[in-house]
Design an enzyme around this catalytic site. Structure first.
Site, PDB file in Angstrom:
ATOM      1  N   GLU B  72       0.901  -1.303  -0.141  1.00 14.90           N
ATOM      2  CA  GLU B  72      -0.046  -0.138   0.119  1.00 14.90           C
ATOM      3  C   GLU B  72       1.049   1.373  -0.043  1.00 14.90           C
ATOM      4  O   GLU B  72       0.569   2.256  -0.588  1.00 14.90           O
ATOM      5  CB  GLU B  72      -0.920   0.026   1.055  1.00 14.90           C
ATOM      6  CG  GLU B  72      -2.071  -0.907   0.918  1.00 14.90           C
ATOM      7  CD  GLU B  72      -1.687  -2.291   1.726  1.00 14.90           C
ATOM      8  OE1 GLU B  72      -0.358  -2.659   1.912  1.00 14.90           O
ATOM      9  OE2 GLU B  72      -2.738  -3.129   1.591  1.00 14.90           O
ATOM     10  N   PHE B 134     -11.349  -6.818  14.705  1.00 15.52           N
ATOM     11  CA  PHE B 134      -9.997  -7.442  13.599  1.00 15.52           C
ATOM     12  C   PHE B 134      -9.783  -6.285  12.583  1.00 15.52           C
ATOM     13  O   PHE B 134     -10.772  -5.883  11.744  1.00 15.52           O
ATOM     14  CB  PHE B 134     -10.580  -8.912  13.047  1.00 15.52           C
ATOM     15  CG  PHE B 134      -9.531  -9.242  12.056  1.00 15.52           C
ATOM     16  CD1 PHE B 134      -8.366  -9.551  12.206  1.00 15.52           C
ATOM     17  CD2 PHE B 134      -9.950  -9.323  10.529  1.00 15.52           C
ATOM     18  CE1 PHE B 134      -7.401 -10.111  11.447  1.00 15.52           C
ATOM     19  CE2 PHE B 134      -8.972  -9.612   9.762  1.00 15.52           C
ATOM     20  CZ  PHE B 134      -7.697 -10.179  10.158  1.00 15.52           C
ATOM     21  N   GLN B 135      -8.549  -5.780  12.224  1.00 23.63           N
ATOM     22  CA  GLN B 135      -8.249  -4.961  11.512  1.00 23.63           C
ATOM     23  C   GLN B 135      -8.697  -3.785  11.554  1.00 23.63           C
ATOM     24  O   GLN B 135      -9.084  -2.965  10.567  1.00 23.63           O
ATOM     25  CB  GLN B 135      -8.298  -5.612   9.746  1.00 23.63           C
ATOM     26  CG  GLN B 135      -7.479  -6.697   9.817  1.00 23.63           C
ATOM     27  CD  GLN B 135      -7.212  -7.029   8.231  1.00 23.63           C
ATOM     28  OE1 GLN B 135      -8.118  -6.766   7.494  1.00 23.63           O
ATOM     29  NE2 GLN B 135      -6.107  -7.600   7.742  1.00 23.63           N
ATOM     30  N   LYS B 184     -17.571  -0.898   6.370  1.00 23.68           N
ATOM     31  CA  LYS B 184     -17.940  -1.859   5.358  1.00 23.68           C
ATOM     32  C   LYS B 184     -19.402  -1.985   5.334  1.00 23.68           C
ATOM     33  O   LYS B 184     -20.001  -2.139   4.190  1.00 23.68           O
ATOM     34  CB  LYS B 184     -17.525  -3.111   5.752  1.00 23.68           C
ATOM     35  CG  LYS B 184     -17.575  -4.354   4.809  1.00 23.68           C
ATOM     36  CD  LYS B 184     -16.992  -5.476   5.212  1.00 23.68           C
ATOM     37  CE  LYS B 184     -16.657  -6.604   3.847  1.00 23.68           C
ATOM     38  NZ  LYS B 184     -16.027  -7.751   4.463  1.00 23.68           N
TER      39      LYS B 184
END
Ligand SMILES: Cc1ncc(C[n+]2csc(CCOP(=O)(O)OP(=O)(O)O)c2C)c(N)n1
Lengths: 199, 587
Positions: B72, B134-135, B184
Site C-alpha cells: 500500500e 479485527f483489522q 463496510k
C-alpha cells in the site's frame, strides 16, 4: 574522500549586510525587536460534528502553540459549536494560529476578541464541611454560592475572570480543598458585534 | 493494462461500459465508484482486503483502471506521482487496519509537497468501530494531521458525496491529500442516491486574485530593486504558472531561482536561470539568495532545507510572497508584501502592475560571474570508479526534454536534481518535504501511467530501491517502459556523508555491503537487468535500457567515496556552502 568543486572558499565570498531574527523578520530599525508573547482570546465557530474538537486540539499541539484553555459548547444553531481558545504566543504565532485554524475544513469562522471582551470561567470547589458559615462568607466575597452541602463537605460555585477564580481557590485553601474543577474561559465580544457579522 | 471486468468481445465492450455508466446506484460502494467516475478519476492504485471488498466489487463493473500494487505504501506514492504529473488528484485504495496504516507514509508525503491525492480506506462495520475489531485502526485519527481533511463516511446515502467532496477538496486551492474512511456496512448498505456534482465544502474558500493595491505596491518595490530575484516554488508548477513566470522574468529581466520542488518551473537552460537553491542547490543560486535586496517568492513555503537558518536567509531582501494559502505567509520568513492568490493570476497582475523593469544590469552580471565561479562540476581525476554525476548527465543528454525523472531519497536524489537539465514543469517527481526513501519505484509507476507517451527514468539509491523493490512486479505486470537506475554505493550514502562530515566518520549502520545484485533481482521479477561499472559503458548501457520495451534496471556501481556538493550544513548560512570536504571544517 574525493575532490569537490571549484570556487572561492566560504570566507572569500561576498557577504550580505543584513540579518533576520529567529522569526524570519529582517532586523532593521522598524522591526528590530523580537516579539514578546502576549495572551490572545480566539473565538471560533465550528461545524458541530464528531472529531472537530480533536482536530482543533491536535492542530494546537502539532504546531506547538502554547494553549492556556480551550472551551467548547453548542450555539443556538444546532449545526455549529463555538470554541474559545486562549493562547499565549508572540505576535507571529498568534497570527499563524488564526490562519491555521481557518484552514481546518470544519472551521467556519475565527476571530480574535478584543482584550476588553467578556471573559468568564466557572469553578466548582469542594471543601471540608466543618465550617459551613465561614465557607459561605468567603464564597460571598467572590460573588459565589454554596451549591451543595453535606456534613463532610461544601461545594461552592464561582464564576468570573481567571484571576478572580485563582484568588478564590487560594482563599478556600484554608478550608481543606478536596477537589476543584474549572472550565477554562468562555468569551464574547462586548456590544452588538458578533462573530457572524465580524469578518 | 488494467484489471477490471473480464475481457469482453471488442464490439460489445463499449456497449457494456455504456450500460455500466447508466446502471443506477444500488449500494454505497457503487456510489463511491460513481463519485470517482464523475470526478474524472482514471487510475486507482490499491491493494484488496476484507473491509474494502465491497468497493472493489463495485469496481468490477466500472471502466476505472485499477492497478494492483505490491504494497500500500507503493499505492500512495504511485497516486501521488500520478497527481504531480497529471495535475489531477491521484487515487489510492487500501483496506482497513494495516492496509490503511501502510498508506500513511504516502499520504504524509503528499501533504508535505501539496500533491493532489485522495485515499479511500476500508473500515470495519460501524457497529464494531471502537471495539478493537479485527483489522480496525482509527484511520481518521491517524491521518487527520497529514491530510487536508479526513472523512468518516457514516451513511450509504451520502458516501458518494463524501468522496466527491474529498476529491474536489484535494484539487482545490493549495492541493493536497484527502481521505475517506469507508465502514463496510456503509459501502454494503443499500441506497439509490446518485452522488451529486463534486464540490468543495462550503467552509473552504480560495482567493484567486490578490488585492490590486497590494500588487501595485509589491510591483513598485520589485521595480525599484537593485538586486532582484524570483524564487519559484512547487506552487508555480501546481498552478500551471510556468509560462506566466517565463514571460514575467523575461520581460523584466529578473534572474530566477527555483526551490527543489520548483524544479522544472523555469527552464534551467534559460540565461536568467540560476537553477535551484538550498542545502544542495547551486553555489550561484545560494549566492544570489544571500545577496538579493528584493525576493519575489512564489508558491514556496520556505522549508528549512531551502532557507538554512532563517536569520541568514536573504537577509538584505524585502520579501514579496505570493501564495494561495494565507497560512504560509510569514510562517517561516516574514513577508513585507504578502500577495494571496493563485500563482498564475498574481503573476499576470504583477506583470501589468510593474511600472518598469528593475535597473539591474550589474546584478545580472554578478549572477553570471557566480555561475562561472561556482560551476556545477565534479571531480574526475581518472574517471574511475564510475561517477554518479556522469551517469545522470549522460542520461540527460540523450533523452527528450519532456522526460520525467523520479527518485528515491538520498545522494542520488541530489545528483539527479543537480546534473539533469530540467526545462519543463511536471518532469521532476521526488519526495521533498517528507524525504521518503522508497518513493522512487512506485512513483515511476504512477508517473508513467499519467504520461504514457513520455519517457520515465527513476534514479534510485540502493537503500531506497530495496525499500519498495517489490513494486517492480507491478511495473513488469503492467509492462511499463521505465528505466530504473540504481546509483549503487553499497551504503545509505547520504547518512554516511553526514557521518563522515559531522560524526567523525563513525559509520554506524550506514554501509550495506550485503545488498543483492540488482540486475539479477530485476531479472527475477521479469524485468531487464544491466550491470554498469565503467564509464566507457555508460552510454551504451543507457541506450540498451531505453530501447528495451518494458521496465529495466541498471545496477550502476558508482564510486562509494563520492559525496554531494555544494552543501549548506543544516541550519547554516546559504552564502557559506561547502564546495568540498575541507570547507565543512571551515564552517
Ligand atoms: C524511510 C526513510 N528512512 C530513513 C531515511 C533517512 N535517510 C535519508 S537519506 C538516507 C540514505 C539513502 O540511501 P540510498 O537510498 O542508498 O541513497 P544514497 O544516499 O546512497 O544515494 C537515509 C537512510 C529516510 N529519508 N527515509
Amino acid at each position: 574522500m574525493t575532490g569537490g568543486m571549484p570556487g572561492p572558499s566560504p570566507h572569500d565570498r561576498m557577504q550580505p549586510e543584513g540579518r533576520r531574527n529567529s522569526q524570519g523578520i529582517r532586523i532593521d530599525p522598524e522591526a528590530e525587536a523580537t516579539h514578546e508573547p502576549r495572551q490572545a482570546v480566539l473565538s471560533a465557530l465550528v461545524k458541530h460534528k464528531p472529531g472537530v474538537l480533536s482536530e482543533v486540539s491536535a492542530l494546537f499541539s502539532r504546531r506547538q502553540f502554547n494553549i492556556e484553555s480551550l472551551t467548547v459548547g453548542p450555539t443556538v444553531d444546532a449545526d455549529t459549536a463555538r470554541m474559545t481558545i486562549l493562547i499565549e504566543e508572540p505576535e507571529p504565532g498568534i497570527d499563524q494560529a488564526k490562519k491555521q485554524l481557518r484552514k481546518l475544513v470544519p472551521v467556519i469562522e475565527v476571530t480574535e476578541l478584543d482584550p476588553t471582551a467578556l471573559r468568564r470561567e466557572l469553578a466548582l470547589i469542594k471543601v471540608g464541611g466543618e465550617k459551613p458559615d465561614d465557607v459561605n462568607a468567603v464564597a460571598e466575597m467572590y460573588d459565589g454560592q454554596a451549591v451543595d452541602a453535606s456534613t463532610e463537605s461544601v461545594t461552592v460555585e464561582i464564576t468570573g475572570s481567571k484571576q478572580k477564580i485563582d484568588a478564590a481557590v487560594e482563599a478556600f485553601k484554608q478550608f481543606d480543598v478536596q477537589e476543584v474543577v474549572r472550565t477554562g474561559a468562555a468569551a464574547l465580544e462586548r456590544g452588538p458585534r458578533t462573530l457572524n457579522k465580524h469578518d | 493494462m488494467s484489471e477490471h471486468a473480464p475481457p469482453a468481445e471488442d464490439d460489445t465492450a463499449d456497449e457494456q461500459s455504456a450500460d455500466a455508466e447508466q446502471a443506477p446506484v444500488t449500494t454505497g460502494a457503487q456510489s463511491v465508484v460513481r463519485a470517482l467516475e464523475n470526478a474524472g478519476a482514471e487510475y486507482i492504485f490499491g491493494v484488496q482486503g476484507g473491509a474494502i471488498m465491497p468497493v472493489y466489487d463495485a469496481l468490477y463493473d466500472s471502466d476505472l483502471n485499477h492497478v494492483t500494487m505490491a504494497h500500500e505504501q507503493g499505492a500512495s506514492h504511485a497516486a501521488d506521482a500520478f497527481g504531480i504529473v497529471s495535475g489531477k488528484p491521484g487515487v489510492c485504495f487500501a483496506t482497513s487496519g494495516p492496509g490503511a496504516t501502510n498508506l500513511v507514509t504516502g499520504i504524509a508525503d503528499a501533504n508535505m509537497d501539496s500533491d493532489p491525492m485522495i485515499a479511500l480506506t476500508g473500515q470495519v462495520p460501524t457497529e464494531f468501530v471502537g471495539n478493537d475489531a479485527f483489522q480496525e485502526t482509527d484511520t481518521v485519527g491517524i491521518t487527520q494531521p497529514v491530510t487536508k481533511e479526513s472523512y468518516f463516511a457514516s451513511d450509504s446515502d451520502t458516501v458518494g458525496d463524501d468522496v466527491g467532496e474529498a476529491f474536489a477538496l484535494a484539487d482545490a486551492g493549495r492541493q493536497g491529500p484527502t481521505l475517506v474512511d469507508l465502514p463496510k456496512d456503509i459501502t454494503q448498505g443499500e441506497t439509490d442516491v446518485e452522488p451529486g456534482e463534486a464540490t468543495t465544502p462550503d467552509t473552504y474558500e480560495v482567493q484567486e486574485e490578490a488585492d490590486d493595491e497590494d500588487v501595485q505596491e509589491a510591483a513598485e518595490a520589485l521595480a525599484a530593486a537593485d538586486r532582484p530575484v524570483i524564487l519559484s516554488g512547487g506552487g508555480v508548477i501546481k498552478a500551471d504558472a510556468s509560462s506566466a513566470l517565463r514571460e514575467f522574468a523575461t520581460e523584466y529581466e529578473i534572474p530566477v531561482i527555483t526551490t527543489m520542488p520548483g524544479i522544472g518551473s523555469f527552464p534551467e537552460d534559460h540565461e536568467l536561470s540560476l537553477e535551484w537553491a538550498g542545502m544542495h542547490g547551486t553555489g550561484y543560486a545560494n549566492m544570489a539568495i544571500s545577496n538579493t535586496d528584493c525576493l519575489l517568492a512564489i508558491g514556496t513555503r520556505f522549508d528549512d532545507r531551502l532557507t538554512g537558518g532563517v536569520d541568514s536567509f536573504a537577509p538584505d531582501a524585502e520579501v514579496i510572497h505570493v501564495d494561495i494559502d494565507p497560512a504560509e505567509i510569514s510562517k517561516n520568513i516574514y513577508a513585507d508584501y504578502p500577495l494571496i492568490g493563485d500563482a498564475r493570476e498574481v503573476l499576470r497582475q504583477l506583470f501589468d502592475a510593474m511600472p518598469r523593469a528593475p535597473d539591474a544590469d550589474e546584478w545580472r552580471e554578478q549572477c553570471q560571474t557566480w555561475k562561472s565561479e561556482y560551476p556545477m562540476t565534479y571531480d574526475t581525476p581518472d574517471d574511475e570508479p564510475l561517477k554518479p554525476q556522469y551517469v545522470v548527465e549522460t542520461f540527460s543528454d540523450v533523452t527528450p526534454d519532456d522526460t520525467i525523472v523520479c527518485t528515491g531519497v538520498g545522494q542520488h536524489q541530489m545528483w539527479a536534481s543537480q546534473f539533469w537539465e530540467y526545462t519543463e514543469p511536471r518532469t521532476w517527481v521526488s519526495s521533498h518535504g517528507l524525504g521518503t526513501m522508497g518513493y522512487g519505484v512506485p512513483a515511476a509507476i504512477g508517473a508513467k501511467l499519467a504520461a504514457p507517451d513520455q519517457e520515465v527514468v527513476c534514479f534510485d539509491g540502493d537503500g531506497s530501491f530495496l525499500m519498495t523493490v517489490q513494486g517492480l512486479s507491478v511495473a513488469v505486470r503492467e509492462q511499463l517502459d521505465i528505466t530504473y537506475v540504481v546509483l549503487n554505493n553499497e551504503a545509505v550514502g547520504m547518512v554516511r556523508q553526514w557521518q563522515d562530515g559531522f560524526y567523525e566518520g563513525r559509520r554506524m549502520a550506514s554501509e550495506y555491503p550485503w545488498i543483492p545484485q540488482f540486475d539479477k533481482l530485476a531479472e527475477a521479477f521479469g524485468a531487464r537487468g544491466f550491470r554498469l561499472e565503467a564509464q566507457e559503458n555508460v552510454e551504451e548501457t543507457i541506450q540498451a535500457a531505453r530501447e528495451y520495451d518494458g521496465p529495466s534496471v541498471i545496477d550502476a556501481h558508482i564510486d562509494p567515496g563520492e559525496n554531494v556538493f555544494p552543501m549548506v550544513p543544516s541550519g547554516g548560512d546559504n552564502g557559506k556552502f561547502a564546495l568540498k570536504e575541507d570547507h565543512l571544517e571551515e564552517l
